[in-house]
Scaffold this motif. Sequence first.
Motif, PDB file in Angstrom:
ATOM      1  N   THR A  50      45.242 -62.506 -10.616  1.00  0.00           N
ATOM      2  CA  THR A  50      45.277 -61.937 -11.969  1.00  0.00           C
ATOM      3  C   THR A  50      44.160 -62.472 -12.855  1.00  0.00           C
ATOM      4  OG1 THR A  50      46.812 -63.654 -12.676  1.00  0.00           O
ATOM      5  CG2 THR A  50      47.776 -61.578 -11.880  1.00  0.00           C
ATOM      6  N   ASP A  51      43.370 -63.440 -12.345  1.00  0.00           N
ATOM      7  CA  ASP A  51      42.263 -63.998 -13.124  1.00  0.00           C
ATOM      8  C   ASP A  51      41.016 -63.145 -12.956  1.00  0.00           C
ATOM      9  OD1 ASP A  51      43.809 -66.139 -13.943  1.00  0.00           O
ATOM     10  OD2 ASP A  51      43.246 -67.358 -12.207  1.00  0.00           O
ATOM     11  N   ARG A  52      40.346 -62.902 -14.046  1.00  0.00           N
ATOM     12  CA  ARG A  52      39.106 -62.142 -14.015  1.00  0.00           C
ATOM     13  C   ARG A  52      37.989 -63.002 -14.618  1.00  0.00           C
ATOM     14  NH1 ARG A  52      40.563 -57.672 -12.073  1.00  0.00           N
ATOM     15  NH2 ARG A  52      42.349 -56.459 -12.695  1.00  0.00           N
TER      16      ARG A  52
END
Length: 161
Positions: A50-52
Amino acid sequence: MNDIIVSIDRSDTARRTLQTAAALATSAGVNLHVVLHAERTRPVGAAVGTDRFHRDWFVDAEHYLTNATALLQAPSITTASTWQDPVAVLCEEAERLQARLIVMGNRRGRGIRRAFGSVTRRAVRQAPCEVVAAAGRDRHTASNVSANLAPRHVLAADAAG
Protein backbone atom coordinates in the motif's frame (compact mmCIF):
# COMPACT_ATOMS: atom_id res chain seq x y z
CA MET A 1 17.85 43.86 -2.28
CA ASN A 2 21.65 43.59 -2.28
CA ASP A 3 21.47 39.81 -2.05
CA ILE A 4 24.42 37.65 -2.93
CA ILE A 5 23.52 34.87 -5.34
CA VAL A 6 25.59 31.71 -5.53
CA SER A 7 25.31 29.26 -8.38
CA ILE A 8 25.85 25.62 -7.50
CA ASP A 9 25.57 22.13 -8.89
CA ARG A 10 26.45 18.92 -7.07
CA SER A 11 30.23 19.19 -7.54
CA ASP A 12 32.94 19.61 -4.91
CA THR A 13 33.85 22.93 -6.53
CA ALA A 14 30.28 24.13 -5.99
CA ARG A 15 30.33 23.02 -2.35
CA ARG A 16 33.43 25.10 -1.69
CA THR A 17 32.00 28.03 -3.67
CA LEU A 18 28.86 27.87 -1.51
CA GLN A 19 30.99 28.17 1.63
CA THR A 20 32.80 31.18 0.15
CA ALA A 21 29.52 32.89 -0.78
CA ALA A 22 28.07 32.24 2.68
CA ALA A 23 31.11 33.89 4.26
CA LEU A 24 30.70 36.90 1.97
CA ALA A 25 26.98 37.19 2.78
CA THR A 26 27.75 36.99 6.48
CA SER A 27 30.44 39.68 6.20
CA ALA A 28 28.08 41.96 4.29
CA GLY A 29 25.06 41.14 6.46
CA VAL A 30 22.88 40.28 3.44
CA ASN A 31 20.74 37.40 2.24
CA LEU A 32 22.39 34.49 0.45
CA HIS A 33 20.30 33.17 -2.45
CA VAL A 34 21.43 29.69 -3.52
CA VAL A 35 20.53 28.57 -7.05
CA LEU A 36 20.98 24.86 -7.78
CA HIS A 37 21.27 23.79 -11.39
CA ALA A 38 19.98 20.22 -11.48
CA GLU A 39 19.68 17.71 -14.25
CA ARG A 40 16.06 17.26 -15.21
CA THR A 41 15.17 13.59 -15.10
CA ARG A 42 11.98 11.66 -15.55
CA PRO A 43 9.91 11.07 -12.42
CA VAL A 44 10.19 7.60 -10.94
CA GLY A 45 7.32 5.97 -9.09
CA ALA A 46 7.02 2.66 -7.33
CA ALA A 47 4.52 0.87 -5.16
CA VAL A 48 5.19 -1.74 -2.51
CA GLY A 49 1.98 -3.07 -1.02
CA THR A 50 0.00 0.00 0.00
CA ASP A 51 3.07 2.29 0.09
CA ARG A 52 3.72 4.48 -2.90
CA PHE A 53 6.98 6.30 -3.65
CA HIS A 54 7.55 9.14 -6.08
CA ARG A 55 10.87 10.83 -6.92
CA ASP A 56 11.62 13.46 -9.47
CA TRP A 57 14.40 15.96 -10.19
CA PHE A 58 12.70 18.76 -8.25
CA VAL A 59 12.26 16.71 -5.06
CA ASP A 60 15.89 15.57 -5.29
CA ALA A 61 17.06 19.15 -5.89
CA GLU A 62 15.12 20.51 -2.91
CA HIS A 63 16.50 17.74 -0.71
CA TYR A 64 20.05 18.52 -1.86
CA LEU A 65 19.55 22.26 -1.19
CA THR A 66 18.23 21.58 2.29
CA ASN A 67 21.28 19.49 3.15
CA ALA A 68 23.77 21.83 1.46
CA THR A 69 22.52 24.92 3.29
CA ALA A 70 21.81 23.32 6.68
CA LEU A 71 25.14 24.17 8.28
CA LEU A 72 25.83 27.50 6.59
CA GLN A 73 26.24 30.64 8.64
CA ALA A 74 24.50 33.55 6.89
CA PRO A 75 21.99 36.19 8.03
CA SER A 76 19.32 34.55 5.86
CA ILE A 77 19.28 31.96 3.11
CA THR A 78 16.82 31.49 0.28
CA THR A 79 16.98 28.83 -2.41
CA ALA A 80 15.84 28.05 -5.94
CA SER A 81 16.18 24.99 -8.18
CA THR A 82 16.24 24.96 -11.94
CA TRP A 83 17.07 22.74 -14.88
CA GLN A 84 17.09 25.59 -17.39
CA ASP A 85 20.05 27.53 -18.81
CA PRO A 86 22.14 28.54 -15.77
CA VAL A 87 23.14 31.97 -17.10
CA ALA A 88 19.58 32.95 -18.05
CA VAL A 89 18.28 31.87 -14.64
CA LEU A 90 21.06 33.66 -12.74
CA CYS A 91 20.44 36.88 -14.67
CA GLU A 92 16.68 36.68 -14.03
CA GLU A 93 17.24 36.02 -10.32
CA ALA A 94 19.77 38.87 -10.07
CA GLU A 95 17.30 41.30 -11.62
CA ARG A 96 14.37 40.05 -9.54
CA LEU A 97 16.34 40.30 -6.28
CA GLN A 98 18.36 43.37 -7.29
CA ALA A 99 21.42 41.35 -6.31
CA ARG A 100 24.76 43.03 -5.75
CA LEU A 101 26.88 39.99 -6.60
CA ILE A 102 26.82 36.53 -8.19
CA VAL A 103 29.41 34.05 -6.92
CA MET A 104 30.27 31.13 -9.18
CA GLY A 105 32.78 28.31 -9.12
CA ASN A 106 35.49 28.13 -11.72
CA ARG A 107 36.52 24.66 -12.83
CA ARG A 108 39.20 26.02 -15.13
CA GLY A 109 37.90 24.29 -18.24
CA ARG A 110 40.30 22.96 -20.80
CA GLY A 111 40.17 22.26 -24.50
CA ILE A 112 36.87 22.78 -26.24
CA ARG A 113 35.16 24.09 -23.07
CA ARG A 114 37.71 26.87 -22.77
CA ALA A 115 37.59 27.64 -26.49
CA PHE A 116 33.84 28.16 -26.58
CA GLY A 117 33.50 29.79 -23.18
CA SER A 118 32.33 28.64 -19.79
CA VAL A 119 29.12 29.27 -17.93
CA THR A 120 31.02 31.69 -15.69
CA ARG A 121 32.39 33.64 -18.65
CA ARG A 122 28.88 33.93 -20.14
CA ALA A 123 27.51 35.11 -16.78
CA VAL A 124 30.17 37.83 -16.57
CA ARG A 125 29.07 39.17 -19.93
CA GLN A 126 25.31 38.98 -19.35
CA ALA A 127 24.70 39.53 -15.62
CA PRO A 128 23.16 42.80 -14.40
CA CYS A 129 25.55 42.83 -11.42
CA GLU A 130 29.14 41.90 -10.56
CA VAL A 131 30.21 38.26 -10.95
CA VAL A 132 32.98 36.72 -8.86
CA ALA A 133 34.58 33.47 -9.98
CA ALA A 134 35.97 31.67 -6.94
CA ALA A 135 38.82 29.29 -7.69
CA GLY A 136 37.01 26.49 -5.90
CA ARG A 137 40.05 24.83 -4.39
CA ASP A 138 40.19 23.59 -0.80
CA ARG A 139 41.91 26.77 0.39
CA HIS A 140 38.53 28.54 0.29
CA THR A 141 37.24 28.61 3.83
CA ALA A 142 35.23 31.16 5.72
CA SER A 143 38.32 32.27 7.65
CA ASN A 144 40.36 33.24 4.58
CA VAL A 145 37.72 34.35 2.08
CA SER A 146 39.05 37.85 1.53
CA ALA A 147 42.53 36.57 0.72
CA ASN A 148 41.13 34.04 -1.75
CA LEU A 149 39.02 36.56 -3.62
CA ALA A 150 41.98 38.57 -4.81
CA PRO A 151 41.46 40.56 -8.01
CA ARG A 152 42.76 37.71 -10.17
CA HIS A 153 39.56 35.80 -9.34
CA VAL A 154 37.21 38.56 -10.45
CA LEU A 155 36.26 38.30 -14.09
CA ALA A 156 35.13 41.37 -15.93
CA ALA A 157 33.61 41.62 -19.37
CA ASP A 158 35.65 43.68 -21.78
CA ALA A 159 34.20 46.83 -23.29
CA ALA A 160 33.23 44.96 -26.45
CA GLY A 161 31.25 42.67 -24.13
